[in-house]
Design a protein around this motif. Structure first.
Motif, short mmCIF file in Angstrom:
data_model
loop_
_atom_site.label_atom_id
_atom_site.label_comp_id
_atom_site.label_asym_id
_atom_site.label_seq_id
_atom_site.Cartn_x
_atom_site.Cartn_y
_atom_site.Cartn_z
N UNK A 128 0.83 -1.21 0.00
CA UNK A 128 0.00 0.00 0.00
C UNK A 128 0.86 1.26 0.00
N UNK A 129 2.00 1.20 0.65
CA UNK A 129 2.94 2.33 0.61
C UNK A 129 3.40 2.56 -0.84
N UNK A 130 3.67 1.48 -1.55
CA UNK A 130 4.07 1.61 -2.96
C UNK A 130 2.92 2.14 -3.81
N UNK A 131 1.71 1.69 -3.53
CA UNK A 131 0.55 2.22 -4.26
C UNK A 131 0.49 3.73 -4.10
N UNK A 170 0.91 0.25 -13.18
CA UNK A 170 1.67 -0.25 -12.04
C UNK A 170 0.80 -0.22 -10.79
N UNK A 171 0.08 0.87 -10.59
CA UNK A 171 -0.81 0.98 -9.42
C UNK A 171 -1.81 -0.18 -9.42
N UNK A 206 -1.97 -7.29 -6.23
CA UNK A 206 -1.14 -8.03 -5.28
C UNK A 206 -1.67 -7.89 -3.85
N UNK A 207 -2.11 -6.70 -3.50
CA UNK A 207 -2.67 -6.48 -2.17
C UNK A 207 -3.92 -7.34 -1.99
N UNK A 208 -4.79 -7.33 -2.99
CA UNK A 208 -6.01 -8.13 -2.92
C UNK A 208 -5.69 -9.61 -2.80
N UNK A 209 -4.66 -10.07 -3.51
CA UNK A 209 -4.26 -11.48 -3.42
C UNK A 209 -3.78 -11.84 -2.02
N UNK A 210 -3.28 -10.85 -1.28
CA UNK A 210 -2.83 -11.07 0.10
C UNK A 210 -4.00 -10.96 1.09
N UNK A 211 -5.19 -10.66 0.57
CA UNK A 211 -6.36 -10.53 1.43
C UNK A 211 -6.51 -9.15 2.03
N UNK A 212 -5.77 -8.18 1.51
CA UNK A 212 -5.82 -6.82 2.05
C UNK A 212 -6.70 -5.91 1.21
N UNK A 213 -6.89 -4.71 1.72
CA UNK A 213 -7.65 -3.68 1.02
C UNK A 213 -6.65 -2.72 0.38
N UNK A 214 -6.63 -2.66 -0.96
CA UNK A 214 -5.68 -1.77 -1.63
C UNK A 214 -6.00 -0.30 -1.41
N UNK A 215 -4.95 0.50 -1.16
CA UNK A 215 -5.11 1.95 -1.09
C UNK A 215 -5.50 2.47 -2.46
N UNK A 216 -6.18 3.60 -2.45
CA UNK A 216 -6.65 4.19 -3.71
C UNK A 216 -6.07 5.57 -3.98
N UNK A 244 9.08 -3.20 -11.49
CA UNK A 244 8.64 -1.81 -11.37
C UNK A 244 9.83 -0.89 -11.10
N UNK A 245 10.70 -1.33 -10.20
CA UNK A 245 11.87 -0.54 -9.84
C UNK A 245 12.74 -0.26 -11.06
N UNK A 246 12.97 -1.28 -11.87
CA UNK A 246 13.75 -1.10 -13.09
C UNK A 246 13.08 -0.08 -14.02
N UNK A 247 11.78 -0.19 -14.19
CA UNK A 247 11.03 0.71 -15.07
C UNK A 247 11.11 2.15 -14.57
#
Length: 147
Positions: A11-14, A50-51, A57-67, A128-131
């Motif tokens: 979420x910090x990356x989002x 990317x967002x 990925x957050x959803x796959x971890x069972x979390x709520x993605x930041x918007x 993402x980091x490379x991009x």
């Protein structure tokens, strides 16, 4: 690493990538040169993708993605608008500000990479980091041409 920690890191990356997305969108609006408008619109679209990937990925971890973005990002966008307005849409100033924002994004990605995230997530973050690094270096090169 606990799932909550993984979700918090993602979420910090989002938030920071959303700042980048919005920064590029506003830079495209501020730029008077058509080549910069096209470049910044393309990079905004890439950051949007990317967002969405990190949100998945957050959803796959069972979390709520930041918007949304960060408070710092709001300040970054404000500064970009202010600087472009004050300097009369100065090409070098806009490129410098975008490059600064991307450097902050890279710093946050480096912090995430230093954590013990699951390998599939680390692989995505590394891409993402490379991009982002390529794009920041592209801004630095553009700034060098303009200077």
């Amino acid at each position: 690493m606990e799932k909550d920690e993984i979700v918090d890191t993602l979420n910090e990356l989002i938030r920071i990538v959303e700042d980048s997305h919005e920064g590029y969108r506003q830079a495209a609006e501020s730029a008077e040169d058509e080549d910069l408008k096209a470049l910044f619109n393309d990079l905004a679209a890439q950051r949007g993708a990317i967002v969405r990937e990190i949100q998945r990925l957050v959803a796959e971890q069972g979390g709520a993605p930041d918007m949304g973005g960060t408070m710092l990002g709001g300040a970054h966008r404000f500064f970009l608008e202010l600087k472009s307005a004050v300097l009369g849409h100065d090409r070098a100033a806009i490129i410098t500000e975008v490059e600064r924002g991307e450097s902050e994004c890279l710093r946050r990605y480096d912090e995430a990479m230093a954590k013990e995230l699951p390998l599939p997530i680390t692989a995505v973050i590394a891409q993402h980091l490379d991009r982002i690094r390529v794009d920041r270096d592209r801004m630095a090169a553009l700034r060098g041409v303009v200077a």
